[in-house]
Design a protein around this motif. Structure first.
Motif, mmCIF file in Angstrom:
data_model
loop_
_atom_site.group_PDB
_atom_site.id
_atom_site.type_symbol
_atom_site.label_atom_id
_atom_site.label_comp_id
_atom_site.label_asym_id
_atom_site.label_seq_id
_atom_site.Cartn_x
_atom_site.Cartn_y
_atom_site.Cartn_z
ATOM 1 N N LYS A 1 96.605 34.356 -22.548
ATOM 2 C CA LYS A 1 95.616 35.328 -23.035
ATOM 3 C C LYS A 1 94.994 34.864 -24.344
ATOM 4 C CE LYS A 1 98.030 39.012 -20.712
ATOM 5 N NZ LYS A 1 99.118 39.984 -20.854
ATOM 6 N N THR A 2 94.900 33.553 -24.486
ATOM 7 C CA THR A 2 94.384 33.061 -25.758
ATOM 8 C C THR A 2 92.900 33.352 -25.941
ATOM 9 O OG1 THR A 2 94.096 30.927 -24.701
ATOM 10 C CG2 THR A 2 96.082 31.238 -26.049
ATOM 11 N N ASP A 3 92.241 33.887 -24.925
ATOM 12 C CA ASP A 3 90.847 34.270 -25.152
ATOM 13 C C ASP A 3 90.767 35.586 -25.910
ATOM 14 O OD1 ASP A 3 91.954 35.587 -22.991
ATOM 15 O OD2 ASP A 3 89.984 36.005 -22.142
ATOM 16 N N ARG A 4 91.874 36.261 -26.024
ATOM 17 C CA ARG A 4 91.898 37.470 -26.851
ATOM 18 C C ARG A 4 93.036 37.346 -27.846
ATOM 19 N NH1 ARG A 4 90.871 42.961 -23.336
ATOM 20 N NH2 ARG A 4 88.769 42.437 -22.618
ATOM 21 N N GLN B 1 96.578 31.881 -17.134
ATOM 22 C CA GLN B 1 97.184 33.190 -17.382
ATOM 23 C C GLN B 1 97.290 33.484 -18.876
ATOM 24 O OE1 GLN B 1 97.498 35.074 -14.872
ATOM 25 N NE2 GLN B 1 97.056 33.407 -13.434
#
Lengths: 239, 239
Positions: B8-11, B6
């Motif tokens: 959001k470290t990809d953004r 969950q």
DNA sequence: GAGGTTTTATCCTTCAAGTCGATAACCTAT
DNA sequence: ATAGGTTATCGACTTGAAGGATAAAACCTC
């Protein structure tokens, strides 16, 4: 749009793009890639891609460019601007940070088949807002040619004044006098003669002296030219 | 860090910041805000905040600034750069886009109690990478004072040459001659005399003529000064 | 009106930049 | 080898922006 707590619309996607210039065949050209993805599938666009975790913007654009050209050839890379128009990508909310990259005129990097050089004066229709980015990058380059030593980035290691003149003419888009170019760049101590001459394989003419840029990283040479007392001007002779 | 699908470290998070300058008391000052949040709780920092859905970067910084000053006083706002160092925020992965804003010297906007003007020459310790951003903004301003009409943005509607001289001196950080300033700005057609004079409430002296900037939006007045043939120079008299 | 103050106009110097023509240094062809 | 062609380089000259200094102008107060 239906509310979805998993949706990441509270954070925009972030892309990186590069306007990579090289003077080829006497013209300023830009590296373009033929998209294989929607949106704008099949359209020409700037190379780049998504920013991924663990990368700075600059690391990210270098990584994406590595798939297109040998990034070791990149002699200059600087950030331009970050675009955020809400409709710049019709599908998703996406910011994009654009970079300006330069490649010297004496290398011819191998390109993938979907990637080609295009003269900036005859751009095809570009995807997204990329056409405006290319023109902004060109203007930035032209400006910096006047008050920095950025010429080093698209010139070979050594060159004659005539060769440099052609590069400047292509980048600036107007005639440049060899005499004046030499004097201006020498007075600013941007060029140093190598002492050698070009071995003449040509059909005659006096052999040209070879020069190289004194420094191969960006330096400002003419900032604050105006409204500055002359004693301050002398200070910038340093470094 | 434990893997969390969950998360959001990809953004990255995306913040907007503004370096708002005003010449006050003869010195270039910057608007700073005393943080009330971790990290850097209690430290001085640049005003700004998170980019939120539906806003462009510029709309976002205007929205955040509106909480600090009357944004109608902002006569100039331009994007500086986007910072992406991975450790610039110790807590989260966050990009930040910095803006440069200018406010004329003749207004004194009401400020919240946590917000104050600070002379750029005597900055307190700033949170994050904000100190470097302020200095970069100052350099950008100084450069543009030399080759654009950006002076309009920190000058009142009308002013005398002496008043303008003090503003330039504060922004440039060195002495400026009235004679030369007047001559340079008039030759470039940046100033127009209003025909009126300052009613002299002073202790004597010749009353000064009032001027105003011909254009109150940014225009380039000295770009490509070098290596350009003189006939091309004439073209830029247009617009 | 004399003296002080500030502004503004005028004259002068300096220097970066640009143009033009002369000279230098190679080539090839005769 | 030498005349003629070609390209490069140097030097003299011109232009114009920028900066400095001084004088004149236009107000004030006493």
């Amino acid at each position: 749009m239906v509310y979805d707590p998993q949706a990441k619309t509270d954070r925009p996607a972030h892309a990186v793009l590069a306007v990579v210039f090289q003077v080829r065949d006497g013209a300023l050209q830009v590296l373009l890639w033929e998209r294989a993805l929607d949106p704008f599938n099949g359209a020409w666009s700037l190379p780049g891609g998504a920013l991924s975790a663990g990368d700075t913007l600059e690391a990210s654009i270098r990584r994406h460019l590595a798939a297109k050209v040998d990034v070791r050839e990149l002699t200059h890379l600087e950030q331009l601007e970050t675009l955020s128009d809400l409709d710049r990508n019709p599908d998703v909310w996406e910011l994009a940070t654009a970079y300006l990259g330069l490649i010297p005129s004496d290398v011819d990097p191998a390109l993938p088949h979907d990637t080609r050089w295009h003269p900036v004066d005859k751009l095809p229709t570009l995807a997204f807002d990329h056409a405006a980015i290319v023109l902004a990058a060109r203007d930035r380059l032209r400006g910096k040619l006047s008050y920095t030593n950025i010429g080093f980035a698209f010139a070979p290691e050594t060159f004659t004044i005539s060769e440099l003149r052609m590069l400047y003419r292509a980048a600036l888009g107007h005639e440049v006098s060899s005499t004046n170019l030499q004097r201006v760049l020498l007075r600013r101590h941007l060029l140093v003669p190598t002492g050698t001459r070009r071995e003449s394989g040509r059909a005659g003419g006096r052999p040209a002296a070879l020069y190289s840029f004194r420094l191969r990283r960006l330096e400002i040479t003419d900032q604050f030219a105006v409204l500055r007392p002359p004693d301050r001007r002398a200070e910038q002779q340093q470094s």
